[in-house]
Design an enzyme around this catalytic site. Structure first.
Site, PDB file in Angstrom:
ATOM      1  N   HIS A 215       0.835  -1.189   0.000  1.00  0.00           N
ATOM      2  CA  HIS A 215       0.000   0.000   0.000  1.00  0.00           C
ATOM      3  C   HIS A 215       0.875   1.246   0.000  1.00  0.00           C
ATOM      4  O   HIS A 215       1.937   1.248   0.626  1.00  0.00           O
ATOM      5  CB  HIS A 215      -0.918   0.020   1.234  1.00  0.00           C
ATOM      6  CG  HIS A 215      -2.050   0.969   1.072  1.00  0.00           C
ATOM      7  ND1 HIS A 215      -1.957   2.295   1.405  1.00  0.00           N
ATOM      8  CD2 HIS A 215      -3.288   0.782   0.570  1.00  0.00           C
ATOM      9  CE1 HIS A 215      -3.106   2.878   1.114  1.00  0.00           C
ATOM     10  NE2 HIS A 215      -3.933   1.993   0.612  1.00  0.00           N
TER      11      HIS A 215
ATOM     12  N   ASP B  93      -7.919  -5.628   0.114  1.00  0.00           N
ATOM     13  CA  ASP B  93      -8.412  -6.543  -0.917  1.00  0.00           C
ATOM     14  C   ASP B  93      -8.010  -7.992  -0.685  1.00  0.00           C
ATOM     15  O   ASP B  93      -8.478  -8.884  -1.389  1.00  0.00           O
ATOM     16  CB  ASP B  93      -7.881  -6.096  -2.301  1.00  0.00           C
ATOM     17  CG  ASP B  93      -8.436  -4.737  -2.695  1.00  0.00           C
ATOM     18  OD1 ASP B  93      -9.617  -4.505  -2.438  1.00  0.00           O
ATOM     19  OD2 ASP B  93      -7.675  -3.918  -3.247  1.00  0.00           O
TER      20      ASP B  93
HETATM   21  N1  CMC Z   1       4.172  -7.676  -4.889  1.00  0.00           N
HETATM   22  C1  CMC Z   1       5.501  -7.620  -5.101  1.00  0.00           C
HETATM   23  N2  CMC Z   1       6.242  -6.503  -4.951  1.00  0.00           N
HETATM   24  C2  CMC Z   1       5.591  -5.384  -4.595  1.00  0.00           C
HETATM   25  C3  CMC Z   1       4.214  -5.359  -4.354  1.00  0.00           C
HETATM   26  C4  CMC Z   1       3.495  -6.567  -4.506  1.00  0.00           C
HETATM   27  N3  CMC Z   1       2.175  -6.621  -4.295  1.00  0.00           N
HETATM   28  N4  CMC Z   1       3.825  -4.115  -4.015  1.00  0.00           N
HETATM   29  C5  CMC Z   1       4.942  -3.372  -4.038  1.00  0.00           C
HETATM   30  N5  CMC Z   1       6.014  -4.148  -4.383  1.00  0.00           N
HETATM   31  C6  CMC Z   1       7.409  -3.720  -4.449  1.00  0.00           C
HETATM   32  C7  CMC Z   1       7.717  -2.914  -5.700  1.00  0.00           C
HETATM   33  O1  CMC Z   1       8.105  -3.752  -6.772  1.00  0.00           O
HETATM   34  C8  CMC Z   1       8.801  -2.012  -5.218  1.00  0.00           C
HETATM   35  O2  CMC Z   1       9.975  -2.759  -5.151  1.00  0.00           O
HETATM   36  P1  CMC Z   1      11.400  -2.042  -5.467  1.00  0.00           P
HETATM   37  O3  CMC Z   1      11.597  -1.025  -4.387  1.00  0.00           O
HETATM   38  O4  CMC Z   1      12.386  -3.153  -5.423  1.00  0.00           O
HETATM   39  O5  CMC Z   1      11.286  -1.439  -6.842  1.00  0.00           O
HETATM   40  C9  CMC Z   1       8.398  -1.705  -3.771  1.00  0.00           C
HETATM   41  O6  CMC Z   1       7.644  -2.842  -3.350  1.00  0.00           O
HETATM   42  C10 CMC Z   1       7.571  -0.435  -3.610  1.00  0.00           C
HETATM   43  O7  CMC Z   1       6.423  -0.566  -4.467  1.00  0.00           O
HETATM   44  P2  CMC Z   1       5.790   0.627  -5.275  1.00  0.00           P
HETATM   45  O8  CMC Z   1       5.162   0.070  -6.509  1.00  0.00           O
HETATM   46  O9  CMC Z   1       6.778   1.733  -5.436  1.00  0.00           O
HETATM   47  O10 CMC Z   1       4.682   1.095  -4.243  1.00  0.00           O
HETATM   48  P3  CMC Z   1       3.438   2.005  -4.568  1.00  0.00           P
HETATM   49  O11 CMC Z   1       3.129   2.722  -3.334  1.00  0.00           O
HETATM   50  O12 CMC Z   1       3.691   2.796  -5.807  1.00  0.00           O
HETATM   51  O13 CMC Z   1       2.299   0.931  -4.932  1.00  0.00           O
HETATM   52  C11 CMC Z   1       0.506  -0.589  -4.730  1.00  0.00           C
HETATM   53  C12 CMC Z   1       1.301   0.540  -4.068  1.00  0.00           C
HETATM   54  C13 CMC Z   1      -0.706  -0.898  -3.891  1.00  0.00           C
HETATM   55  C14 CMC Z   1       0.051  -0.139  -6.142  1.00  0.00           C
HETATM   56  C15 CMC Z   1       1.429  -1.832  -4.852  1.00  0.00           C
HETATM   57  O14 CMC Z   1       1.817  -2.248  -3.563  1.00  0.00           O
HETATM   58  C16 CMC Z   1       0.772  -2.981  -5.625  1.00  0.00           C
HETATM   59  O15 CMC Z   1       0.851  -3.018  -6.848  1.00  0.00           O
HETATM   60  N6  CMC Z   1       0.098  -3.930  -4.903  1.00  0.00           N
HETATM   61  C17 CMC Z   1      -0.617  -5.007  -5.553  1.00  0.00           C
HETATM   62  C18 CMC Z   1      -1.985  -4.514  -6.026  1.00  0.00           C
HETATM   63  C19 CMC Z   1      -2.927  -4.301  -4.867  1.00  0.00           C
HETATM   64  O16 CMC Z   1      -3.080  -5.127  -3.989  1.00  0.00           O
HETATM   65  N7  CMC Z   1      -3.646  -3.169  -4.917  1.00  0.00           N
HETATM   66  C20 CMC Z   1      -4.645  -2.805  -3.902  1.00  0.00           C
HETATM   67  C21 CMC Z   1      -4.177  -1.663  -3.067  1.00  0.00           C
HETATM   68  S1  CMC Z   1      -5.169  -1.368  -1.591  1.00  0.00           S
HETATM   69  C22 CMC Z   1      -6.765  -1.016  -2.118  1.00  0.00           C
HETATM   70  C23 CMC Z   1      -6.894  -0.038  -3.203  1.00  0.00           C
HETATM   71  O17 CMC Z   1      -6.187   0.942  -3.313  1.00  0.00           O
HETATM   72  O18 CMC Z   1      -7.801  -0.226  -3.990  1.00  0.00           O
END
Ligand code: CMC
Length: 393
Positions: free
Chosen positions: A270, A327
């Site tokens: 998140h 989720d």
């Molecule tokens: N699986 C594997 N690696 C992950 C994940 C994941 N679910 N989420 C983040 N990472 C890694 C990402 O690759 C990055 O690694 P590095 O620093 O080595 O490049 C690091 O963690 C930081 O991730 P980010 O993408 O910069 O984080 P963000 O704040 O931009 O993204 C997020 C947040 C929710 C989009 C992301 O965690 C994600 O894609 N999660 C899976 C989808 C998900 O469950 N979404 C629902 C979110 S909660 C409800 C909602 O908003 O609707």
């Protein structure tokens, strides 16, 4: 362009001041208008929380009764709207149908689109919260080829929704109060989450003074994506894949960690929560209880728990502070109630609707508001001469 600060994904940019929802990502705190999410889930109802979010205070008894009765009385949709559903393919995703028909409501209430007329806005709010369940249920009925079921105004909000989804003309679906209560709580848990992708979308579209139906349709589209609300559907699909693969969660953890693989562990991570997501905590706790209540033994729950445990003890997830989000477990409850997987994000949209409305209203009431219009850092070519087609290489 040297003066422009680049902030991908607005990770460090405050887009507004807001008094609606408070999140403390380090401590896992979520409050609506100052009330703890845990307490609202226990003591309030979704429609009361909707009022709280939109108008800022808990409603008086009279205000609540009127709001609820207005919402109940507006649950029907124009018969002509059914024709839209006839034209959509049966295989369409219900989020596509929902966003389209919600936007099309602006064609039916043209006299009430004035965003500065409080009475018209109140009616639009009532219509949206009321009709979204009817329109969502129609989308589902369309997808399975069953006749549409009209709302039953003697039922509460969640029960009426389940009635429209699961009743058939020859047999009325009997809603169990405990299940209706569980669904109502899930709606409360989803009701707002400050400046997330869809709320920001609603604010951005609203900043051009587009009408509220249009803004909400845009919010629904933003929510649909798998990185946002669409994750709840993807989580169940992922768990089903793990089940098909013989329960090998380690294989999926490895895929999620592999930077050359676009796969992410769905329902994990998140932007704001870096310790735990309080919504996930509540949902996980009620998962066992609800499944027991309904008498469902879902093997996916075991897989989800194993996956969570494995991820939490893995250095990759721990060092990046990745925890289960809202989720991760919600889909298991939806499945147990009988919702099909492709309706999960629609359930999220119904829950999130009051939050979008509250964010939209707050944005409009800000006397210093401006149209959302971010800048960019241009990286394209400098001025160059046009080349005729025959001289291009
Ligand atoms: N699986 C594997 N690696 C992950 C994940 C994941 N679910 N989420 C983040 N990472 C890694 C990402 O690759 C990055 O690694 P590095 O620093 O080595 O490049 C690091 O963690 C930081 O991730 P980010 O993408 O910069 O984080 P963000 O704040 O931009 O993204 C997020 C947040 C929710 C989009 C992301 O965690 C994600 O894609 N999660 C899976 C989808 C998900 O469950 N979404 C629902 C979110 S909660 C409800 C909602 O908003 O609707």
């Amino acid at each position: 362009s040297g003066l422009i600060a680049l902030d991908e994904g607005f990770a460090n940019t405050g887009g507004c001041q807001s008094s609606i929802t408070f999140i403390n990502g380090e401590e896992g705190i979520l409050r609506y208008r100052g009330y703890a999410i845990e307490e609202l889930c226990q003591k309030s109802s979704f429609l009361e929380v909707a009022w709280l979010l939109i108008y800022g205070e808990l409603p008086s008894k009279d205000q609540r009764d009127k709001f609820v009765s207005d919402i109940v009385r507006h649950s029907m949709v124009d018969e002509d709207i059914r024709k839209f559903y006839e034209a959509f393919p049966r295989t369409a995703h219900p989020m596509a149908l929902l966003s389209s028909v919600i936007c099309s409501l602006s064609t039916y209430y043209q006299d009430e689109l004035d965003i500065n007329d409080e009475d018209a806005v109140y009616m639009t709010i009532v219509r949206l919260i009321s009709k979204i369940t009817t329109l969502a249920a129609y989308a589902y009925k369309k997808s399975i080829g069953q006749p549409f079921v009209y709302p039953d105004n003697s039922l509460d909000y969640a029960s009426n929704f389940m009635h429209m989804l699961f009743s058939v003309p020859c047999e009325s679906y009997e809603v169990q109060p405990a299940i209706a209560k569980a669904l109502d709580q899930l709606f409360i848990l989803h009701a707002d989450h400050e400046q997330n992708c869809s709320a920001t979308t609603v604010r951005v579209v609203g900043s051009s003074e587009a009408n509220l139906f249009a803004c909400i349709a845009a919010g629904i589209c933003a929510l649909w994506g798998p990185l946002h609300g669409g994750a709840n559907q993807k989580v169940i699909e992922m768990l089903m894949n793990i089940q098909r693969d013989g329960g090998d969660s380690q294989k999926y953890l490895a895929k999620a960690k592999d930077k050359s693989d676009p796969f992410r562990l769905m329902g994990f991570g998140h932007r704001v929560y870096k310790n735990f997501d309080p919504r996930a905590k509540i949902i996980k706790a009620s998962c066992d209880e609800i499944l027991n209540n309904i008498g469902v033994n879902d093997p996916l729950l075991k897989i989800a728990k194993e996956l969570e445990e494995a991820a939490l003890s893995d250095e990759y997830f721990a060092s990046r502070k990745l925890y289960p989000n809202v989720d991760f477990y919600s889909g298991i409850i939806y499945r147990a109630i009988g919702f099909p997987t492709n309706m999960f994000t629609v359930l999220f949209a119904i829950g999130r609707l009051p939050g979008w409305i509250a964010q939209w209203r707050e944005m409009l009431k800000n006397p210093g508001r401006k149209i959302a219009r971010p800048r960019q850092i241009y990286t394209g070519p400098n001025l160059r001469e046009f080349v005729d087609a025959e001289n291009r290489t």
